[in-house]
Design an enzyme around this catalytic site. Structure first.
Site, PDB file in Angstrom:
ATOM      1  N   LEU A   1     -10.731 -18.025  -7.600  1.00  0.00           N
ATOM      2  CA  LEU A   1     -10.857 -18.848  -8.810  1.00  0.00           C
ATOM      3  C   LEU A   1      -9.671 -19.794  -8.963  1.00  0.00           C
ATOM      4  CD1 LEU A   1     -12.118 -16.006 -11.170  1.00  0.00           C
ATOM      5  CD2 LEU A   1     -13.478 -17.737  -9.969  1.00  0.00           C
ATOM      6  N   ASN A   2      -8.497 -19.304  -8.604  1.00  0.00           N
ATOM      7  CA  ASN A   2      -7.298 -20.150  -8.650  1.00  0.00           C
ATOM      8  C   ASN A   2      -6.403 -19.714  -7.491  1.00  0.00           C
ATOM      9  OD1 ASN A   2      -4.801 -21.334  -9.059  1.00  0.00           O
ATOM     10  ND2 ASN A   2      -4.831 -21.062 -11.282  1.00  0.00           N
TER      11      ASN A   2
ATOM     12  N   GLN B   1      -0.863 -12.920  -6.803  1.00  0.00           N
ATOM     13  CA  GLN B   1      -1.287 -11.525  -6.894  1.00  0.00           C
ATOM     14  C   GLN B   1      -1.170 -10.836  -5.543  1.00  0.00           C
ATOM     15  OE1 GLN B   1      -3.037  -9.457  -9.618  1.00  0.00           O
ATOM     16  NE2 GLN B   1      -1.292 -10.633 -10.291  1.00  0.00           N
TER      17      GLN B   1
ATOM     18  N   VAL C   1      -8.874  -9.462  -6.267  1.00  0.00           N
ATOM     19  CA  VAL C   1      -7.930  -9.675  -5.176  1.00  0.00           C
ATOM     20  C   VAL C   1      -6.554  -9.089  -5.514  1.00  0.00           C
ATOM     21  CG1 VAL C   1      -7.048 -11.945  -5.878  1.00  0.00           C
ATOM     22  CG2 VAL C   1      -7.344 -11.436  -3.447  1.00  0.00           C
ATOM     23  N   GLY C   2      -6.411  -8.684  -6.773  1.00  0.00           N
ATOM     24  CA  GLY C   2      -5.093  -8.272  -7.249  1.00  0.00           C
ATOM     25  C   GLY C   2      -4.568  -7.000  -6.612  1.00  0.00           C
ATOM     26  N   GLU C   3      -5.445  -6.216  -6.035  1.00  0.00           N
ATOM     27  CA  GLU C   3      -4.982  -4.973  -5.419  1.00  0.00           C
ATOM     28  C   GLU C   3      -5.189  -4.965  -3.914  1.00  0.00           C
ATOM     29  OE1 GLU C   3      -6.859  -1.933  -7.789  1.00  0.00           O
ATOM     30  OE2 GLU C   3      -5.345  -2.154  -9.357  1.00  0.00           O
TER      31      GLU C   3
END
Lengths: 186, 739, 316
Positions: free
Chosen positions: B624-625, B632, B697-699
């Site tokens: 998304l960004n 992240q 995607v943060g993990e």
């Protein structure tokens, strides 16, 4: 002798002992009467409501409270406010404001040099001071030749910024932001 | 909106705003120190008194008495609330240990009192005047001992990994016994602390029978219900607000003692009270990622086809606690007909084990991916090639279940190419750079993609500004920005016409921030609300909603183009909706994949390990960004590097606590530990995930990276350490002679 | 933190007298260690004597070619001083290896010598610690001891001196200059400055109550390669597991002191003659009486290998 309060007044009471202190914060003169126990950090956050400087550990272990005092970055949590009579203090609020960002603040935004934002004011105050320290010729642990002038390298930035912990892990981006600011200034 | 079929073309696909590497819209506040965190709410609670929390000095037992007389007489003291004055408070969502109330001590530094005073200095000083009489009891604090009697139990991390206590496919033991090449190794991962930079903190203020808590919490929806239950109030009487959260990593998924004590203390003091857990209290008072003992067995044919794979993990926890779900990824990552996974739980009296960034996968992959490296070496195969040979497009334990997208092979190949993997010397201990032994390591990354129901409210005002309100939090993840991007894309306005308000329990309930579900789920909720707002606007302007195009600040259809703001000329238009994910989303396995590549140097003399290069390649749906998503990922890589090299809550197994309970004792990576980091996102769109076609995607960034570091150390030195963190003392005895 | 009165005297004798006449008084300079400990009520002074107004911040040459460092010279300034960088590289390196830029800007020469241990049990007031609370016992002996002393400890205490600067000063044969409340000056060789814990771990140094450090003097420079090699788990902002301060010639001869291993900087001069024979010969003598715990026995090998690295660097 500059006596804030006569020692005899202490006795064995737990009553707060108050002392006057005057210093300049972000160019503005501040007169405060504080419990002698008040850290410079709490003086800013709780008394002056300048909450940009953060309390991550209160023990000098994280760097979130970094301010620039008399031209030098320090951990504001590990110093007493009353010890700074006459000092010139710059906090994150004094570097720039949302509509007038300091170049370092703008570079952090451009390079995403933060995530949660809590260590960020300390990183930025340190970042500004680190570039000044290198310019002033102060060596670091990674300076290969102690007698030569240190240069702005990624290794120098990383070592000198190591007193500012970022648990979100924005380090790589912070180095990019600082490198950009250093390059623009050079 | 129900998400019950694959996402078709929708306005997000235009990617005019979404998908761009946009600077964060909250950046100017964070970088100027003007973003307000929980303890800083002079604006809304100007007269707050200060609460200072006392932790138990024993790890297990009972509190016989608490003498508060001196503390109450101390200057400035307004109230002292002790655990003995308070009936045991119910637990909230995901709480294992009780946070306060009653005489039972379950763990060290459990909150036993809060002292409230006019100033912080007074509260702190008075807290030292409280004396406590304990009746200590013996406890079990040693996982190695308790593991011997651990039992298999089912578990769900609540963050996208879990399963039954034991799961079997085929005949693992038989296949393993027959396999020509086998590995059977046991590994240890350490207890780890979230160590987020902002301590747990809350300001509580009562107005009559209503209480507002400005707090630091990842999951407002859970927290709202929990604190209401804990205080015995209906939810309508409680408000939670967390516009900025200074990091959580799973440690702020739930209500903690700061919130409970602030509320109790504010009630007793009769004025707002603010409470922050002091740094030395956090490691033992709150939660941590539990240590594990993991055994991996892999059997393969000579050509490197896995025929048998088993992964068993044992961890400890307090009563009612869960095991660390460290075997989860092993059910999904590699093919193999005969399989066994098991999670065993030992009863410990240490502080509560609970979710920390990528619970399950972070310690699980740290082990599995070292085992894969060991196995590749036994087979004489390149570790990248070994993984490619055992790729699968269906879930190995459920062959009818396909992955919606799975380009693990693409991640591995691209990563190998970009990192210069071909130049790696497969024989360990061969590469020198001055005093450094240099090695390369890699690992696969896997993390499931969870989705959570998520709501939002969107308002168009007469000035043409679109305001999004949702109780979603931004814990550093970039929520403010991707939500603004989503609304801008949907409504056809530039980003600066969107305002985003987050973290308030008065806003629609969102997914919250956890389990890497936040970004995709919360933006999908905003998408749903925007679809409704578009319908309302179209109707207002006399368009057919399905024909109307929202673009450049206008609504267009046929020859007509009307400025968007006109729809609100006689009053704001408001729409609210919630994205709900039906059973359909379980018809395929939606997961995220990646590959980590790491180069380390190991000092020939001292065995100090320093990371020199890092690359992650991620396949995680639509990004998304890319700017905040990359952050992240690199952040996960930093935390995983910490776990690999230095992070360990040091257990005093006699006294039952984590001894290194501050940021000097518990070392996390600093700037000097982290080199420049590269991240590549594969160009992917996953219609099975949500209308956003994005995934978490943060993990993914933390998943596997620790193993890549460990494998690089092995490649550098030839020394295999199966006990994290890989500190120099574990290498030293086997280092080559340097003299 | 208990409430305290505060004064800022203008002469060293006044300062010493102010502390000597009040049994609960302490000097404060940089404050980076004292305030840390006061917040935890490990230190509980009721009167603080701020010495920052005393001057004592000059770095000056001595008549015999050495250097006199004022007690209040900040770590940053000392490390950046041209004479220190040129002639006392081991000291500059040790300073720069310590703490963080922010802390070095505040921390002083005297304060650094007086740093208290980082033992986790000293820092946790719920635990037994003879240093913090004499007679309470030592939890570290059978507790978490990976960072702690391997030599010179006692049944009462295995804390380490956590500093780097003092290790360099030990190898430089520095002298600590003090003044007492009567105005009497005293010179204490660095070797005699820090104590071993023995049966009274509460005392870190041999300073008398109220005795104020005014300066540290260094003898004239010792030729050779100046090395400070600090080994730690993370790359910066961490206490030493082991450190080596050495001044070495190309043949390996010279002087060496070790940090992170004992209650004081650890140096055995008698072993230095063996330096040309290599690290092992030296560390076998230096650590002959070591009594490590199972958690910190690695420090012996680490000390040997770190000295090996220093010797290698000197020979290069």
């Amino acid at each position: 002798m500059v006596g804030a309060t006569a020692p005899a007044a202490s006795e064995r009471t737990d009553a707060p002992i108050l002392a006057q202190v005057t210093f300049t914060v972000n160019g503005q003169r501040r007169d405060l009467e504080l419990d002698t126990r008040t850290s410079l950090l709490d003086a800013a956050r709780e008394h002056l409501h300048l909450t940009g400087s953060k309390k991550g550990c209160d023990h000098g272990q994280c760097g979130a409270c970094t301010m620039i005092v008399d031209g030098r970055r320090i951990n504001a949590c590990l110093t007493l406010a009353i010890m700074h009579q006459g000092a010139e203090i710059i906090t994150i609020e004094g570097l720039g404001q949302p509509d007038h960002l300091h170049p370092m603040q703008a570079a952090f935004v451009r390079h995403d040099g933060y995530q949660c934002g809590y260590c960020t004011p300390g990183q930025i105050c340190s970042g500004v001071a680190v570039l000044a320290e290198i310019k002033a010729g102060i060596p670091s642990h990674v300076t290969a030749d102690l007698e030569a002038a240190p240069q702005v390298t990624e290794a120098e930035i990383r070592e000198r910024m190591s007193g500012n912990i970022c648990r979100c892990g924005a380090y790589s981006n912070i180095v990019e932001a600082m490198t950009e600011v250093a390059g623009a200034r050079a | 909106m129900k998400f019950d079929s694959p996402a078709g073309p929708n306005p997000i696909d235009r990617l005019k705003v979404v998908g761009h590497a946009t600077d964060r819209i909250d950046g100017k506040y964070k970088t100027t120190g003007t973003a307000p965190y929980a303890y800083e709410r002079h604006d809304v609670a100007p007269d707050a008194a200060y609460g200072y929390v006392l932790g138990s000095a024993i790890a297990k037992g009972r509190v016989r008495g608490i003498d508060t007389a001196s503390a109450r007489r101390a200057p400035g003291v307004l109230a002292v609330v002790t655990t003995l004055d308070t009936p045991r408070i119910a637990r909230g969502v995901m709480n294992v240990a009780y946070l306060f109330g009653g005489d039972v001590i379950q763990h060290y530094h459990q909150a036993i009192a809060v002292v409230v005073a006019e100033t912080f200095e007074q509260a702190r000083a008075a807290s030292f005047l409280v004396t406590v009489d304990y009746a200590p009891e013996a406890g079990q604090f040693d996982l190695a001992v308790a593991a011997k009697t651990a039992e298999p139990v089912p578990a769900d991390s609540g963050e996208g990994s879990g399963g039954n206590g034991e799961e079997r496919v085929g005949d693992f033991e038989g296949a393993f016994a027959q396999a020509p090449v086998t590995l059977d190794a046991t590994y240890i991962t350490a207890d780890e602390s979230h160590a987020m930079m902002e301590p747990h903190a809350t300001v509580a203020a009562w107005e009559g029978d209503r209480v507002t808590l400005w707090t630091s919490n990842q999951m407002i929806g859970w927290g709202h219900g929990s604190i209401a239950k804990m205080l015995g109030l209906p939810k309508e009487k409680v408000r939670l607000d967390a516009p900025y959260v200074g990091g959580g990593f799973g440690g702020k998924l739930f209500i903690r003692a700061d919130a409970v004590l602030a509320a109790l203390a504010a009630k007793q003091a009769g004025r707002p009270v603010k409470v922050a857990l002091t740094r030395p209290l956090i490691a033992n008072n709150t939660t941590h990622r539990p240590a594990t003992i993991q055994r991996v067995r892999i059997g393969a044919t000579q050509d490197g086809t896995i025929t048998a794979i088993a992964h068993e993990s044992t961890s400890g926890n307090l009563p009612d606690g869960d095991p660390e779900t460290a075997v989860n990824q092993t059910k999904y990552l590699y093919a193999g007909k005969n399989r066994l996974t098991a999670m065993k739980l030992a009863r410990l009296d240490l502080p509560e084990g609970n979710a920390m960034r990528a619970p399950g996968e972070a310690p699980g992959l740290a082990v599995l991916e070292v085992a894969m490296d060991e196995m590749a070496e036994k087979l004489g195969l390149d570790p990248v090639e070994f993984r490619i040979r055992n790729d699968t497009q269906v879930v190995p334990t459920q062959p009818d279940l396909r992955f919606s997208q799975r380009d693990l092979v693409g991640c591995l190949k691209l990563g190998a190419e970009k990192f210069g993997w071909a130049k790696r010397n497969p024989k360990p201990g061969q590469v020198r750079d001055g005093q450094w032994l240099v090695g390369l390591g890699m690992a696969a990354a896997f993390r499931d993609n969870m989705v959570m129901k998520s709501g939002a409210r969107v308002r168009l005002d007469s000035g043409g500004t679109v305001t999004v309100e949702t109780d979603m939090t931004d814990v550093g993840t970039g929520s403010y920005t991707i939500i603004a991007q989503t609304a801008a894309e949907m409504m056809g306005v530039p980003l600066d016409r969107v305002a985003v308000r987050l973290g308030d329990s008065e806003f629609p309930v969102s997914a919250g921030s956890g389990g890497q579900f936040g970004a995709n789920s919360s933006t999908a909720g905003v998408y749903a609300a925007c679809v409704k707002l578009r319908e309302a606007i179209a109707q207002k302007l006399g368009f057919n909603a399905t024909d109307a195009v929202f673009e450049d600040g206008e609504v267009r259809a046929g020859n007509r183009a009307i400025p968007l703001a006109e729809a609100a000329s006689d009053g704001a238009l408001v729409a609210e909706d919630t994205i709900e994910f039906g059973k359909f989303s379980k018809t395929q396995q939606v997961s995220t994949f990646g590959a980590h590549f790491v180069e380390v140097g190991v000092d020939l003399y001292t065995a100090e390990v320093r990371v020199r290069r890092m690359l992650a390649v991620c396949a995680a749906g639509r990004i998304l960004n890319p700017k905040s998503a990359r952050s992240q990922v690199i952040g996960g890589m930093v935390m995983g590097t910490g776990a690999a090299l230095m992070e360990e809550l040091a257990v005093d197994t006699k006294r039952g606590f984590f001894a290194n309970h501050d940021l000097a004792g518990y070392e996390v990576p600093v700037h000097a530990d982290i080199p420049h980091q590269e991240v590549i996102f594969l160009d992917e769109v996953d219609a099975m995930s949500s209308p956003m076609k994005a995934k978490g995607v943060g993990e993914l960034g933390i998943s596997g990276v620790g193993a890549a570091v460990a494998n690089a150390i092995y490649n550098a030195t030839g020394i295999r350490v199966r006990d994290y963190p890989i500190t120099l003392d574990k290498l030293l005895d086997r280092m080559p002679d340097a003299a | 933190m208990k409430s305290f009165t505060y004064e800022r005297p203008s002469t060293p004798a006044e300062a010493a007298a102010a502390v000597a006449r009040n049994g609960q008084a302490k000097f404060i300079a940089g404050g980076t260690n004292l305030l840390d400990l006061m917040k935890l009520q490990i230190e509980t002074p009721r009167h603080l004597v701020d010495v920052n107004g005393l001057g004592l911040d000059a770095v000056e040459p001595t008549d015999d070619g050495g250097l006199r460092i004022g007690a209040l010279v900040r770590n940053t300034d000392l490390a950046a001083h041209p004479r220190v960088r040129r002639d006392y590289g081991v000291l500059a390196r040790a300073l720069l290896a310590g703490a963080s830029g922010q802390l070095r800007n505040k921390a002083t020469t005297a304060g650094n010598l007086l740093q208290r241990t980082r033992c986790p049990y000293f820092y946790d007031t719920a635990q037994a610690c003879n240093k913090r609370q004499p007679g309470s016992g030592c939890s570290a002996l059978d507790g978490v001891s990976r960072q702690l002393a391997v030599i010179g400890g006692s049944a009462a205490c295995i804390a380490t001196h956590p500093g780097d600067m003092a290790v360099a000063m030990r190898v430089l044969d520095a002298t600590v200059e003090t003044v007492d409340d009567a105005g009497a000056a005293r010179k204490i060789p660095i070797a005699a400055f820090h104590r071993l814990p023995g049966d009274d771990p509460s005392r870190d140094t041999n300073l008398k109550p109220g005795e104020l450090i005014t300066a540290v003097t260094l003898p004239k420079p010792v030729p050779g390669t100046h090395i400070y090699r600090k080994v730690r788990d993370r790359a910066s902002y961490a206490y030493a597991l082991v450190s080596v301060a050495a001044i070495l010639g190309k043949d390996g001869s010279g002087h060496v002191a070790f940090g992170g291993v004992a209650h004081k900087p650890w140096r055995v001069e008698a072993a230095e003659a063996d330096l040309p024979q290599g690290a092992r010969a030296v560390t076998q003598k230096v650590f002959a009486d070591a009594e490590p715990t199972h958690e910190n026995a690695y420090k012996l090998k680490l000390a040997e290998r770190t000295l090996g690295a220093a010797l290698n660097q000197a020979r290069a």
